[in-house]
Design an enzyme around this catalytic site. Structure first.
Site, PDB file in Angstrom:
ATOM      1  N   CYS A  68       0.818  -1.229   0.000  1.00 14.45           N
ATOM      2  CA  CYS A  68       0.000   0.000   0.000  1.00 14.45           C
ATOM      3  C   CYS A  68       0.848   1.274   0.000  1.00 14.45           C
ATOM      4  O   CYS A  68       0.350   2.355  -0.284  1.00 14.45           O
ATOM      5  CB  CYS A  68      -0.939   0.004   1.198  1.00 14.45           C
ATOM      6  SG  CYS A  68      -1.965  -1.449   1.264  1.00 14.45           S
ATOM      7  N   HIS A  86      -3.264   7.139   3.489  1.00 14.33           N
ATOM      8  CA  HIS A  86      -3.702   5.852   2.928  1.00 14.33           C
ATOM      9  C   HIS A  86      -5.074   5.516   3.517  1.00 14.33           C
ATOM     10  O   HIS A  86      -5.298   5.633   4.722  1.00 14.33           O
ATOM     11  CB  HIS A  86      -2.684   4.778   3.286  1.00 14.33           C
ATOM     12  CG  HIS A  86      -3.110   3.388   2.919  1.00 14.33           C
ATOM     13  ND1 HIS A  86      -3.697   3.091   1.711  1.00 14.33           N
ATOM     14  CD2 HIS A  86      -3.046   2.215   3.610  1.00 14.33           C
ATOM     15  CE1 HIS A  86      -3.966   1.794   1.675  1.00 14.33           C
ATOM     16  NE2 HIS A  86      -3.596   1.250   2.819  1.00 14.33           N
ATOM     17  N   ASN A 145     -10.201  -0.028   0.846  1.00 17.03           N
ATOM     18  CA  ASN A 145      -8.742   0.043   0.791  1.00 17.03           C
ATOM     19  C   ASN A 145      -8.281  -0.433  -0.588  1.00 17.03           C
ATOM     20  O   ASN A 145      -8.354  -1.623  -0.901  1.00 17.03           O
ATOM     21  CB  ASN A 145      -8.163  -0.846   1.896  1.00 17.03           C
ATOM     22  CG  ASN A 145      -6.643  -0.864   1.911  1.00 17.03           C
ATOM     23  OD1 ASN A 145      -5.996  -0.377   0.986  1.00 17.03           O
ATOM     24  ND2 ASN A 145      -6.073  -1.429   2.951  1.00 17.03           N
TER      25      ASN A 145
HETATM   26  O1  UT7 Z   1      -3.369  -1.364   3.799  1.00 20.69           O
HETATM   27  C1  UT7 Z   1      -3.013  -2.014   4.969  1.00 20.69           C
HETATM   28  C2  UT7 Z   1      -3.961  -3.165   5.148  1.00 20.69           C
HETATM   29  N1  UT7 Z   1      -4.415  -3.497   6.425  1.00 20.69           N
HETATM   30  C3  UT7 Z   1      -5.063  -2.728   7.332  1.00 20.69           C
HETATM   31  O2  UT7 Z   1      -5.106  -1.548   7.269  1.00 20.69           O
HETATM   32  C4  UT7 Z   1      -5.748  -3.451   8.442  1.00 20.69           C
HETATM   33  C5  UT7 Z   1      -5.664  -2.754   9.766  1.00 20.69           C
HETATM   34  N2  UT7 Z   1      -6.595  -3.368  10.690  1.00 20.69           N
HETATM   35  C6  UT7 Z   1      -7.905  -3.051  10.711  1.00 20.69           C
HETATM   36  O3  UT7 Z   1      -8.351  -2.225   9.938  1.00 20.69           O
HETATM   37  C7  UT7 Z   1      -8.770  -3.712  11.741  1.00 20.69           C
HETATM   38  O4  UT7 Z   1      -7.975  -4.483  12.614  1.00 20.69           O
HETATM   39  C8  UT7 Z   1      -9.890  -4.609  11.125  1.00 20.69           C
HETATM   40  C9  UT7 Z   1     -10.935  -3.740  10.442  1.00 20.69           C
HETATM   41  C10 UT7 Z   1      -9.281  -5.587  10.143  1.00 20.69           C
HETATM   42  C11 UT7 Z   1     -10.586  -5.395  12.218  1.00 20.69           C
HETATM   43  O5  UT7 Z   1     -11.130  -4.503  13.188  1.00 20.69           O
HETATM   44  P1  UT7 Z   1     -10.924  -4.822  14.740  1.00 20.69           P
HETATM   45  O6  UT7 Z   1     -11.654  -3.797  15.494  1.00 20.69           O
HETATM   46  O7  UT7 Z   1      -9.440  -4.924  14.962  1.00 20.69           O
HETATM   47  O8  UT7 Z   1     -11.660  -6.196  14.917  1.00 20.69           O
HETATM   48  P2  UT7 Z   1     -11.069  -7.595  15.399  1.00 20.69           P
HETATM   49  O9  UT7 Z   1     -10.201  -8.204  14.371  1.00 20.69           O
HETATM   50  O10 UT7 Z   1     -10.497  -7.438  16.786  1.00 20.69           O
HETATM   51  O11 UT7 Z   1     -12.376  -8.467  15.507  1.00 20.69           O
HETATM   52  C12 UT7 Z   1     -13.408  -8.164  16.466  1.00 20.69           C
HETATM   53  C13 UT7 Z   1     -14.506  -9.198  16.308  1.00 20.69           C
HETATM   54  C14 UT7 Z   1     -13.993 -10.640  16.299  1.00 20.69           C
HETATM   55  O12 UT7 Z   1     -14.959 -11.433  16.958  1.00 20.69           O
HETATM   56  P3  UT7 Z   1     -14.752 -11.882  18.504  1.00 20.69           P
HETATM   57  O13 UT7 Z   1     -13.464 -12.667  18.495  1.00 20.69           O
HETATM   58  O14 UT7 Z   1     -14.636 -10.605  19.289  1.00 20.69           O
HETATM   59  O15 UT7 Z   1     -15.960 -12.665  18.789  1.00 20.69           O
HETATM   60  C15 UT7 Z   1     -13.973 -11.002  14.840  1.00 20.69           C
HETATM   61  O16 UT7 Z   1     -14.136 -12.385  14.619  1.00 20.69           O
HETATM   62  O17 UT7 Z   1     -15.167  -9.014  15.053  1.00 20.69           O
HETATM   63  C16 UT7 Z   1     -15.174 -10.253  14.328  1.00 20.69           C
HETATM   64  N3  UT7 Z   1     -15.107  -9.935  12.914  1.00 20.69           N
HETATM   65  C17 UT7 Z   1     -16.195  -9.622  12.189  1.00 20.69           C
HETATM   66  N4  UT7 Z   1     -17.487  -9.546  12.498  1.00 20.69           N
HETATM   67  C18 UT7 Z   1     -18.355  -9.197  11.546  1.00 20.69           C
HETATM   68  C19 UT7 Z   1     -14.002  -9.838  12.114  1.00 20.69           C
HETATM   69  N5  UT7 Z   1     -14.369  -9.477  10.870  1.00 20.69           N
HETATM   70  C20 UT7 Z   1     -15.720  -9.334  10.886  1.00 20.69           C
HETATM   71  C21 UT7 Z   1     -16.667  -8.967   9.920  1.00 20.69           C
HETATM   72  N6  UT7 Z   1     -17.960  -8.911  10.286  1.00 20.69           N
HETATM   73  N7  UT7 Z   1     -16.317  -8.658   8.656  1.00 20.69           N
END
Ligand code: UT7
Length: 325
Positions: free
Chosen positions: A112, A252, A282
């Site tokens: 990215c 970004h 993204n």
């Molecule tokens: O260009 C660079 C590329 N990468 C990035 O920029 C990624 C940077 N990271 C992020 O943007 C965030 O970490 C995410 C958007 C990917 C995830 O957000 P988060 O607030 O860190 O969520 P999490 O991974 O901690 O997940 C929280 C919960 C989990 O469930 P439990 O374990 O709390 O029960 C996940 O399983 O949300 C669940 N979850 C979802 N639920 C509904 C993960 N993805 C989804 C989804 N829909 N799409």
């Protein structure tokens, strides 16, 4: 002699994939995607569209905007992690599409952060006499390597291309400072494990879905929240400028929470930050270029404005740049 942006362009596929569409594909909700990422919809390339197609469209617009012709371009860098082919470089096909007769052409993969890496490489070549007019395109079709069974990643990515033509600009303008870097210890945080020389395509790779992007979202999030403001501060210091000297910050477009956290840390007024991820998601190496071009064509970003560009991505790479347009 100052080196800077002479023209801009961008292009995205027409097909829109909404959060509601994704609700039908994986266990997710519009509410979760919006609150966790800020994304409402993204553009998605169809079966007939590859990275070089949108890269060429963006590049053509940037050449026109610069008031040049394809024959004036003597360097093409396509910054991408989703090339059309393993061989040759996507830049070669862009060269053919744009009917550029004779130039240096290669791809660059800094995920990215690629577009910022590309502009700095172009500057290095320009300074040493390697080119006069560089076309630097950030273009990715991430949805082609996205696992639409993995809700943790498939809700985030979209396809697009952002381009700039760079060359000599008048005194006081151009790239005023830059910093690009990488911490290879974190290379596993965002990766496509299969299909390369480590694990060539095989039945096993396909069965394990290793041809798709895998990501440790939380680790990348923590890294991004720290590195984005640190990098912007560093390039401001290098340029001898303060936050208040910036007309616009163009980060970004990965996650609204990452952007909001960063601008709060630097005390940047929200109305001076270009954000379009709600509509594009993204788009990887394309995201900063698309946001810049959209804001420029909408008359928000103007010639003479001072911009802070900042990005991070797989590698993990990061970079920032102060540009006076
Ligand atoms: O260009 C660079 C590329 N990468 C990035 O920029 C990624 C940077 N990271 C992020 O943007 C965030 O970490 C995410 C958007 C990917 C995830 O957000 P988060 O607030 O860190 O969520 P999490 O991974 O901690 O997940 C929280 C919960 C989990 O469930 P439990 O374990 O709390 O029960 C996940 O399983 O949300 C669940 N979850 C979802 N639920 C509904 C993960 N993805 C989804 C989804 N829909 N799409």
């Amino acid at each position: 002699m100052p080196f800077g942006i002479l023209g801009m362009g961008s292009a995205c596929p027409e097909n829109v994939l909404t959060n509601q569409d994704l609700e039908k594909m994986v266990d997710t909700s519009d509410e979760w995607i919006r609150t966790r990422s800020g994304i409402a919809e993204r553009r998605i390339a169809d079966h007939n569209t590859a990275t070089s197609d949108i890269a060429s469209q963006a590049g053509r617009k940037a050449i026109e905007d610069a008031g040049l012709t394809p024959a004036d371009i003597d360097l093409i860098i396509v910054c991408t992690l989703t090339p059309d082919y393993q061989l040759p470089a996507t830049a070669c096909q862009v060269m053919e599409n744009l009917e550029i007769p004779n130039c240096m052409a290669f791809d660059l993969n800094a995920a990215c952060t690629g577009w910022l890496y590309g502009m700095i490489c172009a500057k290095g070549l320009w300074v040493t006499g390697g080119c006069r007019h560089a076309l630097v395109i950030g273009a990715d079709c991430l949805t082609k390597i996205t696992n639409f069974k993995d809700r943790a990643t498939c809700v985030l990515f979209g396809d697009g291309a952002g381009a700039a033509v760079l060359g000599e600009v008048e005194e006081g303008r151009g790239i005023l400072s830059h910093h690009v870097s990488c911490d290879g210890r974190m290379f596993r945080h965002i990766m496509v494990p299969g299909g390369g020389s480590r694990k060539p395509f095989s039945r096993e790779v396909l069965e394990a879905d290793e041809q798709f992007i895998q990501m440790d979202g939380n680790d990348v999030f923590k890294f991004a929240v720290r590195i984005m403001p640190e990098t912007l501060r560093l390039v401001l210091d290098k340029a001898g400028l303060a936050v208040s000297d910036l007309d616009w910050v163009i980060p970004h477009q990965a996650n609204l929470r990452i952007i909001e956290n960063g601008i709060k840390r630097l005390d940047i007024p929200a109305e001076r930050v270009i954000i379009n991820l709600e509509r594009f998601g993204n788009t990887s190496a394309a995201s900063v270029g698309i946001a810049l071009d959209e804001a420029y064509r909408a008359g928000r970003v103007k010639r003479g404005h001072t911009l802070g560009l900042v990005a991070f991505g797989g590698g993990l790479t990061w970079g920032g740049m102060i540009v006076r347009l």
